[in-house]
Design a protein around this motif. Structure first.
Motif, PDB file in Angstrom:
ATOM      1  N   ALA A  93       0.878  -1.190  -0.114  1.00 44.54           N
ATOM      2  CA  ALA A  93      -0.113  -0.002  -0.085  1.00 44.54           C
ATOM      3  C   ALA A  93       1.065   1.349   0.034  1.00 44.54           C
ATOM      4  N   LEU A  94       2.073   1.176   0.732  1.00 44.83           N
ATOM      5  CA  LEU A  94       2.882   2.379   0.763  1.00 44.83           C
ATOM      6  C   LEU A  94       3.501   2.690  -0.515  1.00 44.83           C
ATOM      7  N   GLU A  95       3.996   1.473  -1.383  1.00 48.67           N
ATOM      8  CA  GLU A  95       4.383   1.689  -2.571  1.00 48.67           C
ATOM      9  C   GLU A  95       3.561   2.460  -3.740  1.00 48.67           C
ATOM     10  N   VAL A 139       6.167   6.181   7.146  1.00 43.74           N
ATOM     11  CA  VAL A 139       5.764   5.124   8.095  1.00 43.74           C
ATOM     12  C   VAL A 139       4.158   5.075   7.822  1.00 43.74           C
ATOM     13  N   LEU A 140       3.644   3.741   7.609  1.00 49.43           N
ATOM     14  CA  LEU A 140       2.162   3.607   7.413  1.00 49.43           C
ATOM     15  C   LEU A 140       1.835   2.462   8.542  1.00 49.43           C
ATOM     16  N   THR A 141       0.803   2.718   9.386  1.00 51.32           N
ATOM     17  CA  THR A 141       0.336   1.655  10.248  1.00 51.32           C
ATOM     18  C   THR A 141      -0.967   0.874   9.321  1.00 51.32           C
ATOM     19  N   THR A 142      -1.145  -0.462   9.912  1.00 51.31           N
ATOM     20  CA  THR A 142      -2.200  -1.203   9.645  1.00 51.31           C
ATOM     21  C   THR A 142      -3.499  -0.408   9.711  1.00 51.31           C
ATOM     22  N   PRO A 153      -8.579   1.215   5.020  1.00 50.86           N
ATOM     23  CA  PRO A 153      -9.148   1.507   3.591  1.00 50.86           C
ATOM     24  C   PRO A 153      -8.800   0.919   2.462  1.00 50.86           C
ATOM     25  N   GLN A 154      -7.338   1.118   2.392  1.00 53.81           N
ATOM     26  CA  GLN A 154      -6.605   0.592   0.979  1.00 53.81           C
ATOM     27  C   GLN A 154      -6.505  -0.975   1.184  1.00 53.81           C
ATOM     28  N   LEU A 155      -6.255  -1.505   2.262  1.00 53.95           N
ATOM     29  CA  LEU A 155      -6.074  -2.871   2.363  1.00 53.95           C
ATOM     30  C   LEU A 155      -7.477  -3.628   2.342  1.00 53.95           C
TER      31      LEU A 155
END
Length: 530
Positions: free
Chosen positions: A411-413, A422-425, A430-432
């Motif tokens: 999702a970060l990519e 930094v990205l937390t779950t 929403p993206q996941l």
């Protein structure tokens, strides 16, 4: 020229330790050092690589790996070596030895290192009588050399040896020795004055006039080998002032300490490699670790576990050398700030499994992630992505936490390509969720096939048009023609014409909300530029 030639080593090292298979056609080539072939693939330029723990490995692959690291030669395990191996060695210009069946590989390393070091004519005085890897005796010798009590730490700030001293220095030295590691107060002080960055990134001497607990003067210097941080050398001022040239002396001492710390690392290599393999299996396959491994990694007791995944923002690392540096950097940071963590790499990604205690909620974990973002980026010299999984109370769930962190990295990519982030779950939820919906849509049955996007892409490919991109921009703008036109650099009238053509070419009905949603999901599954 420093070191010994390949031919000289062959002549001086007895066959009871290793037997030369071929000089690779480079008998005059100089060997300037010896390194152990360990995970991480660090540079071995001009060195003799001792392939410990590589029994059963593909010898051809090993030779190519050693050649890529600019090594002068390699010592293989006691295995059968055919003419094809000798021929490849000559082609690559690599000298090859085979370790004797009864010889311990550490003995081989010590023998070659002693020969090469002796050839450098380094005057170490009484230090030459210190056995390789005997760090307590080395600390005593350094105390005499530097004129004050000494502590030797590894790269994770754990105390490996200290000089005997009956006088009083200050509470900081006592706390380090009793706690077997650098006190947190001293770590914070080093970071605050900029000394920590100096130690982690250079071989410069740090001279501190004060510190926690009314500290006396101290000098610190990193112990390095070929750029790799092996440890930290400390000397403190006692009742008498330190010598005027103590800064020069501690720099010399750090260079002398390098092979001793390398020897210490090598003696623990098999144990470290076994732990790393077990951790990878636990993260990949959910294989239950032994109770002893869990205790060694300090993963129990814990109220919850979390996995952090780190990799460069411009893609996974294929080179093992920076991958090894990244894993070491993460482990060092966690150790320094008292996080109970186990770190390894899988593919081009570094994973950090953290055991949480009471009171370590989401905020401290986010702070850890931000720290890893800064330090990892600095060590690699490039931006990195850090993904943080959810927390789970069960150690058996770490395989799912790793997979979750991997999805957050993906999702970060898409969200921040090339940017340090930094990205937390939770933030990526929403993206996941949409990614899961996209996967479900792509796995459609023949009787429920929706192929209008495929038709549009096929037309673009055949006619070098960009209708698919036009449709994606329109849907990403939530139907806002002005915004989508600005994104594409088009006039609004031109965009409206292209949208009509999309309907004519693929039969897509943009007035149907269900069809718009389905098209948006399908377009989301395409790689950028498709």
């Amino acid at each position: 020229m420093p070191g010994l030639s390949v031919g000289e080593i062959a002549a001086r090292v007895g066959r009871n330790l290793m037997e030369q298979v071929t000089d690779g056609g480079v008998a005059a080539r100089r060997v300037t050092g010896v390194v152990l072939d360990e995970p991480g693939g660090r540079s071995a330029a001009g060195c003799l690589v001792v392939a410990a723990g590589r029994a059963g490995a593909d010898v051809h692959e090993l030779l190519h790996d050693v050649d890529s690291r600019s090594a002068a030669g390699v010592v293989l395990p006691p295995v059968e070596i055919g003419d094809d191996v000798a021929a490849l060695a000559v082609k690559l210009e690599i000298a090859v030895w085979r370790r004797a069946p009864d010889a311990d590989w550490l003995t081989v390393v010590d023998a070659v290192r002693q020969l090469v070091s002796g050839a450098r004519d380094v005057d170490q005085g009484d230090l030459g009588s210190v056995p390789p890897g005997d760090l307590p005796r080395l600390a005593d010798a350094f105390a005499d050399m530097l004129g004050g009590p000494v502590i030797i730490e590894d790269a994770r700030f754990e105390v490996l040896g200290y000089s005997t001293f009956t006088g009083t220095v200050d509470h900081g030295r006592d706390a380090a020795i009793l706690g077997r590691r650098m006190p947190l107060e001293w770590l914070g002080h080093l970071e605050a004055v900029g000394a920590l960055d100096t130690l982690l990134t250079s071989g410069d001497v740090v001279d501190l006039s004060d510190g926690p607990w009314q500290a006396r003067r101290r000098l610190l210097c990193a112990i390095r080998e070929e750029g790799q941080l092996l440890g930290i050398l400390w000397v403190a001022e006692a009742a008498a002032p330190l010598p005027a040239d103590v800064a020069t002396r501690i720099g010399d001492a750090a260079r002398i300490a390098s092979p001793h710390l390398r020897r210490h690392q090598e003696s623990q290599l098999a144990e470290r490699s076994g732990r790393a393999r077990s951790l990878r299996m636990m993260l990949l396959d959910g294989e239950a670790p032994t109770s002893s491994l869990v205790e060694e990694l300090e993963l129990v007791p814990a109220t919850a576990y979390v996995v952090l995944a780190v990799r460069p923002a411009d893609g996974a690392m294929s080179d093992p050398a920076p991958r090894g540096r990244l894993v070491d950097c993460i482990a060092l940071y966690c150790q320094a700030y008292r996080w109970r963590a186990a770190t390894t790499s899988i593919g081009g990604t570094a994973y950090c499994l953290v055991a949480l205690s009471d009171g370590q909620a989401a905020e401290p974990v986010d702070s850890l992630a931000e720290g890893l973002l800064r330090n990892s980026g600095r060590v690699l010299g490039r931006a990195v992505h850090v993904a943080v999984s959810e927390q789970n109370a069960r150690l058996e769930a770490v395989v799912d936490l790793r997979a979750q962190a991997e999805r957050v990295l993906h999702a970060l990519e898409r969200r921040a390509p090339g940017e340090a982030r930094v990205l937390t779950t939770q933030a990526a939820a929403p993206q996941l969720v949409l990614d899961r919906l996209v996967a479900a849509v792509r796995e459609r049955d023949a009787g429920e096939r929706f192929d209008k996007i495929d038709v549009l892409r096929a037309y673009d490919e055949a006619h070098a048009t960009t209708y698919t991109r036009t449709l994606a921009a329109y849907l990403e703008a939530h139907g806002n023609v002005s915004r989508a036109a600005g994104e594409l650099g088009l006039h609004r009238t031109t965009l409206r014409y292209r949208l009509r053509r999309v309907g004519e070419l693929a039969g897509i009905d943009l007035d149907d909300p269900d069809e718009r949603l389905l098209c948006a999901l399908l377009l989301r599954s395409l790689a950028p530029g498709e």
